[in-house]
Design an enzyme around this catalytic site. Sequence first.
Site, PDB file in Angstrom:
ATOM      1  N   ASP A  89      30.811  49.102  50.580  1.00 29.52           N
ATOM      2  CA  ASP A  89      31.312  48.400  49.405  1.00 29.52           C
ATOM      3  C   ASP A  89      30.802  46.969  49.470  1.00 29.52           C
ATOM      4  OD1 ASP A  89      32.762  47.266  47.327  1.00 29.52           O
ATOM      5  OD2 ASP A  89      34.616  47.116  48.499  1.00 29.52           O
ATOM      6  N   ILE A 125      30.886  42.374  52.519  1.00 29.97           N
ATOM      7  CA  ILE A 125      30.459  43.773  52.454  1.00 29.97           C
ATOM      8  C   ILE A 125      31.283  44.540  53.476  1.00 29.97           C
ATOM      9  CG2 ILE A 125      28.559  45.419  52.704  1.00 29.97           C
ATOM     10  CD1 ILE A 125      26.618  43.266  52.008  1.00 29.97           C
ATOM     11  N   ALA A 142      30.755  48.314  39.659  1.00 34.50           N
ATOM     12  CA  ALA A 142      30.837  49.548  40.450  1.00 34.50           C
ATOM     13  C   ALA A 142      32.150  49.639  41.206  1.00 34.50           C
ATOM     14  CB  ALA A 142      29.655  49.611  41.423  1.00 34.50           C
ATOM     15  N   ASP A 143      32.613  48.519  41.761  1.00 42.95           N
ATOM     16  CA  ASP A 143      33.861  48.553  42.519  1.00 42.95           C
ATOM     17  C   ASP A 143      35.036  48.928  41.638  1.00 42.95           C
ATOM     18  OD1 ASP A 143      33.560  46.178  41.100  1.00 42.95           O
ATOM     19  OD2 ASP A 143      34.463  44.919  42.657  1.00 42.95           O
ATOM     20  N   ARG A 144      35.030  48.457  40.390  1.00 47.27           N
ATOM     21  CA  ARG A 144      36.137  48.760  39.485  1.00 47.27           C
ATOM     22  C   ARG A 144      36.141  50.239  39.103  1.00 47.27           C
ATOM     23  NH1 ARG A 144      36.024  44.058  35.016  1.00 47.27           N
ATOM     24  NH2 ARG A 144      38.168  44.773  34.637  1.00 47.27           N
ATOM     25  N   THR A 198      52.542  16.587  48.709  1.00 49.51           N
ATOM     26  CA  THR A 198      51.338  16.993  47.966  1.00 49.51           C
ATOM     27  C   THR A 198      50.920  18.404  48.356  1.00 49.51           C
ATOM     28  OG1 THR A 198      50.566  14.716  47.765  1.00 49.51           O
ATOM     29  CG2 THR A 198      48.909  16.456  47.548  1.00 49.51           C
TER      30      THR A 198
END
Length: 268
Positions: free
Chosen positions: A6, A12, A117-119, A195
């Site tokens: 992936d 990766i 592609a990952d989705r 902060t």
Amino acid sequence: MLLAIDAGNTNIVFALVEPGSGPGQAGGEIRARWRIATDPRRTADEYAVWLHQLLQLEGYDRSDIEAVIVATVVPRALHNLEVLASKYFGVDALIAGRPPVDWGIVLDVDEPQNVGADRAVNVIAAHTRHPGDLIVIDFGTATTFDVVDYLGAYKGGIIAPGINLSLDALVAAAAKLPRIAIEAPEKPSVVGRTTTDQMLIGIYFGYVSMIEGLVARMKAEVGRPAKVIATGGLAPLFERHVKLFDSIEPDLTIQGLGLMYDRYKAAK
């Protein structure tokens, strides 16, 4: 063994998968996984040296790998991954979404060729593992929200900046703000006293509110009950304060690649 890769914008992931390991292991059982920073300049030889050592540490040899499948959203990284497969494992890499490994699902959107592609792979895995309508949230470089209908069709979604990108942009644009680590605030208060506290509240609870708001809008648009499946390395970070997730599945993309390989083998 299957080597599932992936290739994302930041990292990766390489995973060693035992294909079709039995019922309850849709897409196979993950035997080992490794992660490396994405660098399109990294050569096949560099990948091979790194992987060879990791395989040995897990008790495997490169001869155990009989197939390689890749999903990538980084086109420049693909060539060296293909060379890795052919030169060091003696196989042609299968590329998710390209013949002979088609998605096998309907991409019901206006630009199906542009779906990451990952989705698409996440959608395949999520639909196989969970019946009904789904919202799949992937916490990566970008945070993506994907809608999958009860028939398994991908209907579209949302792309938002990842939480790390949001923090990087804030620190880069404001000279006096320090770089902080992203974590769940220890206190529930949203009135920061320092902060650093104020930055953490703004980034973290701002992101929580975004998730809750977008999921509520998506569920209303779907019009039917929808489960929410979370994946990606940062998904567990939000589990404490986001009560929307029905399941957190960090290996969803790898499981989807395993499923695609199983289907490819069955069709041969």
